[in-house]
Design an enzyme around this catalytic site. Structure first.
Site, PDB file in Angstrom:
ATOM      1  N   LYS A  36       0.716  -1.266   0.244  1.00  0.00           N
ATOM      2  CA  LYS A  36      -0.156   0.230  -0.052  1.00  0.00           C
ATOM      3  C   LYS A  36       1.037   1.215   0.020  1.00  0.00           C
ATOM      4  CE  LYS A  36      -3.819   1.957   2.598  1.00  0.00           C
ATOM      5  NZ  LYS A  36      -4.773   1.629   3.754  1.00  0.00           N
ATOM      6  N   SER A  90      -9.634   1.864   2.858  1.00  0.00           N
ATOM      7  CA  SER A  90      -8.686   2.378   2.100  1.00  0.00           C
ATOM      8  C   SER A  90      -7.643   1.601   1.231  1.00  0.00           C
ATOM      9  CB  SER A  90      -7.910   3.725   2.740  1.00  0.00           C
ATOM     10  OG  SER A  90      -7.197   3.050   3.688  1.00  0.00           O
ATOM     11  N   SER A 116      -9.917  -0.345   7.144  1.00  0.00           N
ATOM     12  CA  SER A 116      -9.409  -0.384   5.715  1.00  0.00           C
ATOM     13  C   SER A 116      -8.603  -1.691   4.984  1.00  0.00           C
ATOM     14  CB  SER A 116      -8.366   0.893   5.644  1.00  0.00           C
ATOM     15  OG  SER A 116      -9.050   1.979   5.437  1.00  0.00           O
TER      16      SER A 116
HETATM   17  N1  GLN Z   1     -12.973   4.333   6.183  1.00  0.00           N
HETATM   18  C1  GLN Z   1     -12.531   4.610   7.507  1.00  0.00           C
HETATM   19  C2  GLN Z   1     -12.095   6.181   7.186  1.00  0.00           C
HETATM   20  O1  GLN Z   1     -12.520   6.729   6.438  1.00  0.00           O
HETATM   21  C3  GLN Z   1     -11.307   4.002   7.853  1.00  0.00           C
HETATM   22  C4  GLN Z   1     -10.051   4.020   6.917  1.00  0.00           C
HETATM   23  C5  GLN Z   1      -8.966   3.219   7.458  1.00  0.00           C
HETATM   24  O2  GLN Z   1      -8.881   2.324   8.144  1.00  0.00           O
HETATM   25  N2  GLN Z   1      -7.741   3.816   7.245  1.00  0.00           N
HETATM   26  O3  GLN Z   1     -11.623   6.444   8.400  1.00  0.00           O
END
Ligand code: GLN
Length: 483
Positions: A77, A152, A176
């Site tokens: 990532k 994400s 994410s």
């Molecule tokens: N979707 C969640 C957010 O927008 C979690 C994101 C993540 O785990 N990095 O914060």
């Protein structure tokens, strides 16, 4: 691509390991690279491939038999630092930022013989649940190109599902790793907070973030966790807890395991097909000899609100360092102040700006007690809910996300709807416990559905045991996206 190459990208990690030990790491890399380049035109899962940096010649020089991941391609990532290669969090503001060091997870993978295989697209700074907020265009879901892969870590999950790589690293602050794993029909583990080093992970919410594996099977995840987990003196929040051999937990036996279904996770408004598959998963466990119980996590309803106070507070301070001075983009301007303003205005996308503003607000004098401090107190109540429930059960089983993958554009103008897609994953990060998403079925439209298994801190083994038993019993992982 010849049929034999096609089937090579279907190999399990153990089979691929045999192949690269016999034929060399480069042979395996080239098979995945060819497919990944072709498919990336459709999926946009990778931001960069770096074949010259593969360093598989180094891998080739080592004794393959002593390397547990010899030649295994692992996609990374874009928020995890790889020495000498741009790490940009899919943001314009980090354009040109080249870390001079490897994250600890990368160091561990290299030692094990794995090859960092390319950089995966993601939501900008990991803010999001759809991978649409990337400054470099959305990632597409391999099961339906009109849909999001989740986020994400959407590029990581899509690339594994599409067999562009054998495995990928994601990061999980509020879901994410797990939510994209569920949307793409793969396995994603968020380890216990402190289980895997965060050194070299570009921070979002430092008290939430964990790096974890995204793979096609439970066994592949265990093999990666054997390498990733462990104490790191460079990360003061990493825990000095011994690491078991996770593959020993892969026994097909859940007899006597007590599995809780938290009643707050089966709510009105959730997709009926998701509910059906997840309840069927609980029945499968019952038929295999587990004991299924109802449990309660009463403070669950506050989780999303608490997360969007505490996590954005941490994010706004973590992102303060991106000001045009030390990292990435620097705008031309007459004064220093103008340079800051110009750089940050141009460099950050809309969601990052929203989070910085929110976080700065909840930390500001006069609001700190009302929001941030109160949020922390409710976080404690949520953590205590889990402690209590785990006195009665060994695992909890829930949906990973309330729906299967949604359409690209469906929620991008409605931040609240987007935030609610993490309602089942966020509590796990607030409590710091481990959880995995694994495939538990498909919707009538052919979209994958994920079930989430949660365990007590540092009891990833219990998750592996139950996940493996379910996977072998049901075989959902065998279905391939129609690419
Ligand atoms: N979707 C969640 C957010 O927008 C979690 C994101 C993540 O785990 N990095 O914060």
């Amino acid at each position: 691509m010849s049929p034999s190459q096609e089937s090579l990208t279907d190999l399990s990690l153990r089979e691929a390991l045999d192949f690269s030990r016999k034929n060399g790491a480069r042979a395996l890399r080239d098979i995945f690279l060819g497919r990944a380049r072709d498919l990336n035109l459709k999926l946009n899962a990778f931001l960069r491939f770096s074949p010259r940096d593969f360093e598989s010649h180094e891998v080739d020089g080592a004794d393959p038999s002593t390397r547990p991941l010899y030649g295994i391609p692992v996609a990374v990532k874009d928020n995890i630092c790889v020495r000498g290669r741009q790490a940009g969090c899919a943001s314009k503001i980090l354009e040109g930022h080249i870390p001079p060091y490897d994250a600890t997870v990368i160091e561990r993978l290299r030692l094990a013989g794995a090859v960092p295989f390319g950089v995966c697209n993601m939501d900008e700074f990991a803010f999001g649940s759809s991978s649409e907020s990337s400054a470099f265009g959305p990632v597409r879901n391999p099961w339906d190109l009109e849909r999001v892969p989740g986020g994400s870590s959407g590029g990581s999950a899509a690339s594994v599902a599409a067999r562009m790589t054998l495995a990928a690293l994601g990061s999980d602050t509020g879901g994410s790793i797990r939510q994209p794993a569920s949307f793409c029909g793969v396995v994603g583990l968020k380890p216990t907070y402190g289980r895997v080093s965060r050194y070299g992970l570009i921070a979002f919410g430092s008290s939430f973030d964990q790096i974890g594996p995204i793979t096609r099977t439970v066994e592949d995840a265990a093999l990666l966790m054997n390498v990733l987990a462990g104490h790191d003196p460079k990360d003061s929040t990493s825990a000095p807890v011994p690491v078991p051999d996770y593959t020993r937990a892969l026994v097909r036996d859940v007899k006597g395991l007590r599995i809780g279904l938290p009643k707050e996770y089966f709510i009105e408004g959730m997709d009926p097909e998701v509910e059906k598959s997840v309840r069927a998963a609980a029945e499968t466990y019952r038929s295999m000899g587990a004991e299924i119980k109802s449990v309660s996590l009463p403070h669950t309803r506050h989780s999303v609100a608490v997360y969007y106070i505490v996590a954005v507070a941490e994010a706004s301070s973590n992102l303060g360092r991106f000001d045009g001075v030390e990292f990435g983009l620097r705008a031309d301007a007459k004064t220093l102040r103008e340079m800051y303003i110009e750089t940050r205005s141009r460099g950050f996308g809309a969601e990052a700006k929203r989070r910085i503003l929110l976080g700065t607000f909840v930390l500001s004098a006069g609001y700190y007690e009302a929001y941030y401090l109160k949020g922390q107190k409710v976080r404690t109540l949520i953590r205590e809910d889990f402690q209590k429930a785990f006195r009665e059960v060994d695992l909890m089983l829930t949906p990973t996300a309330p729906t299967p993958a949604f359409k690209i554009g469906e929620k991008s103008n409605d931040p609240l709807a987007m935030y609610l897609s993490d309602i089942f994953t966020i509590p796990v990060n607030l409590a710091g416990i481990p959880a995995m998403s694994l495939p538990c079925g498909f919707s009538a439209a052919g979209l994958p559905i994920g079930v989430q298994l949660m365990a007590r801190p540092f009891e990833e083994e219990t998750i592996f045991r139950a996940a493996f038993a379910f996977e072998q019993e049901t075989g959902f992982y065998k279905r391939k996206p129609p690419l």
